[in-house]
Design an enzyme around this catalytic site. Sequence first.
Site, PDB file in Angstrom:
ATOM      1  N   CYS A  47       5.489  -7.301   7.837  1.00 15.64           N
ATOM      2  CA  CYS A  47       6.438  -6.800   8.843  1.00 15.64           C
ATOM      3  C   CYS A  47       6.673  -7.872   9.890  1.00 15.64           C
ATOM      4  CB  CYS A  47       5.861  -5.543   9.491  1.00 15.64           C
ATOM      5  SG  CYS A  47       7.006  -4.707  10.599  1.00 15.64           S
ATOM      6  N   CYS A 100      -2.304   2.265   7.289  1.00 17.05           N
ATOM      7  CA  CYS A 100      -1.752   1.173   6.488  1.00 17.05           C
ATOM      8  C   CYS A 100      -2.108  -0.228   6.932  1.00 17.05           C
ATOM      9  CB  CYS A 100      -0.236   1.284   6.515  1.00 17.05           C
ATOM     10  SG  CYS A 100       0.268   2.411   5.265  1.00 17.05           S
ATOM     11  N   GLU A 126       0.830  -1.209   0.000  1.00 14.48           N
ATOM     12  CA  GLU A 126       0.000   0.000   0.000  1.00 14.48           C
ATOM     13  C   GLU A 126       0.862   1.255   0.000  1.00 14.48           C
ATOM     14  OE1 GLU A 126      -2.753  -0.154   3.312  1.00 14.48           O
ATOM     15  OE2 GLU A 126      -3.008  -2.299   2.969  1.00 14.48           O
ATOM     16  N   CYS A 182       3.451   8.365   1.335  1.00 20.46           N
ATOM     17  CA  CYS A 182       3.838   7.432   2.393  1.00 20.46           C
ATOM     18  C   CYS A 182       4.091   6.076   1.739  1.00 20.46           C
ATOM     19  CB  CYS A 182       2.708   7.350   3.414  1.00 20.46           C
ATOM     20  SG  CYS A 182       2.979   6.110   4.683  1.00 20.46           S
ATOM     21  N   CYS A 204       4.162  -5.303  16.344  1.00 25.85           N
ATOM     22  CA  CYS A 204       3.488  -4.315  17.201  1.00 25.85           C
ATOM     23  C   CYS A 204       2.005  -4.676  17.298  1.00 25.85           C
ATOM     24  CB  CYS A 204       3.657  -2.909  16.634  1.00 25.85           C
ATOM     25  SG  CYS A 204       5.374  -2.390  16.538  1.00 25.85           S
ATOM     26  N   CYS A 264      -0.839  -2.795  15.222  1.00 25.05           N
ATOM     27  CA  CYS A 264      -0.549  -2.478  13.821  1.00 25.05           C
ATOM     28  C   CYS A 264      -1.067  -3.560  12.876  1.00 25.05           C
ATOM     29  CB  CYS A 264       0.960  -2.310  13.648  1.00 25.05           C
ATOM     30  SG  CYS A 264       1.416  -1.892  11.963  1.00 25.05           S
TER      31      CYS A 264
HETATM   32  N1  SAH Z   1       7.806   0.192  11.148  1.00 20.25           N
HETATM   33  C1  SAH Z   1       7.903   1.610  11.187  1.00 20.25           C
HETATM   34  C2  SAH Z   1       7.084   2.339  10.147  1.00 20.25           C
HETATM   35  C3  SAH Z   1       5.718   1.836   9.814  1.00 20.25           C
HETATM   36  S1  SAH Z   1       4.373   2.202  10.866  1.00 20.25           S
HETATM   37  C4  SAH Z   1       7.582   2.105  12.577  1.00 20.25           C
HETATM   38  O1  SAH Z   1       7.231   1.305  13.430  1.00 20.25           O
HETATM   39  O2  SAH Z   1       7.739   3.290  12.830  1.00 20.25           O
HETATM   40  C5  SAH Z   1       4.124   3.933  10.808  1.00 20.25           C
HETATM   41  C6  SAH Z   1       3.562   4.486  12.089  1.00 20.25           C
HETATM   42  O3  SAH Z   1       2.180   4.110  12.271  1.00 20.25           O
HETATM   43  C7  SAH Z   1       4.302   3.992  13.309  1.00 20.25           C
HETATM   44  O4  SAH Z   1       4.473   5.051  14.218  1.00 20.25           O
HETATM   45  C8  SAH Z   1       3.338   2.968  13.857  1.00 20.25           C
HETATM   46  O5  SAH Z   1       3.591   2.666  15.189  1.00 20.25           O
HETATM   47  C9  SAH Z   1       2.012   3.634  13.589  1.00 20.25           C
HETATM   48  N2  SAH Z   1       0.846   2.761  13.658  1.00 20.25           N
HETATM   49  C10 SAH Z   1       0.725   1.487  13.282  1.00 20.25           C
HETATM   50  N3  SAH Z   1      -0.514   1.022  13.522  1.00 20.25           N
HETATM   51  C11 SAH Z   1      -1.201   2.041  14.044  1.00 20.25           C
HETATM   52  C12 SAH Z   1      -2.532   2.203  14.507  1.00 20.25           C
HETATM   53  N4  SAH Z   1      -3.415   1.186  14.477  1.00 20.25           N
HETATM   54  N5  SAH Z   1      -2.881   3.405  14.994  1.00 20.25           N
HETATM   55  C13 SAH Z   1      -1.998   4.435  15.020  1.00 20.25           C
HETATM   56  N6  SAH Z   1      -0.741   4.347  14.609  1.00 20.25           N
HETATM   57  C14 SAH Z   1      -0.329   3.167  14.135  1.00 20.25           C
END
Ligand code: SAH
Length: 347
Positions: free
Chosen positions: A118, A338, A98, A111, A122, A125
Amino acid sequence: MYLDDDGRIDILSLTLEELTAEILKMNEKAFRAKQIYSWLHVKRVTDFSQMSDISAQLRDELGRKFCIKSLFIVKRLESKRDNTVKYLYRLSDGNHIETVLMEYEHGNTVCVSTQVGCKMGCRFCASTIAGYKRDLAPSEILSQIYTAERDSGRAIGGVVLMGIGEPLDNYDNVIRFLELLSSKEGMNMSLRHVSLSTCGLVPKIYELAKLKLGVTLSISLHASDNKSRSEIMPVNDRYDINELLTACREYFKQTGRRISFEYALINGHNDSYEDAKRLAKLLGDFVCHINIIPVNKIKERNFTSDRKSAQRFRGYLEQLGLNATVRRTLGADIDAACGQLRREYEI
Ligand code: SAH
């Protein structure tokens, strides 16, 4: 070298120097490499047959030796509220990624994704849920921008590496992508207009700092103590908050670039005044900016948040003397956060 299944070189992943070396091997003059590089990175053709100032014979030879990887737009969702466009692309091997195009006052930013899926796990995510498949080649990161620019007709002035994947877990390809993106003979983007977001792969932050690229480092912090960070981010068990912030200090020392800390607010988990106080203690002496993001709901988890609690938390931080904003929500009506779209297509 980046090869496709037929052993052809992924030409969009080559720097001009590398392309020149390949072209010389074909007994052609170096200036041909410059012409070809310009067709690829300025005029952005997707087929060698379009390179009209190159002889038909050389174009055939190029087609046998190299491939031009392109992305296929499977889905395009445009927000009616703020012109955000979200693309679901299919890669040449059938995987999906995406990309989101966002409109800000100062210009358009894309973006981009850096991996298919990944490994970081997390908890909040969506990108991690469908699992990790593979790293993206430099060309596949770059093509996300070229394809969005071509499709939308909007000039792109900035890039954030905040899509699917952990950029520092695909370090070499990401660095090469940045080299291609900033190449004078190509897109020629200043890396000051690029932000790289990481969950905190500490050794790679030190490596990146040494390169002094001018990229803004964005740290997904999301918690103010190790216990609550480990609960939502397994990477914290490898590199804890203290190690992470030490690496951030070094990044600032080497590059002079202000760090941006992302804080996804989750009701009842990290939104109390105590959290704000701990955060102030951690970040008080930093030249930084804190970005509060009301956590986006994903189907599989029941984390919640809203703009009101984000504003309240921002108020706490301000009282404590920290510089924080609540991130503008773009593309809310098209689910521009995303990971969600890819999931529907991968299963
Ligand atoms: N792996 C990298 C970049 C991708 S995620 C990282 O962890 O920074 C981009 C951002 O979106 C990160 O800050 C991530 O923690 C956040 N993110 C992911 N899922 C999310 C969600 N459900 N709500 C808000 N932020 C989220």
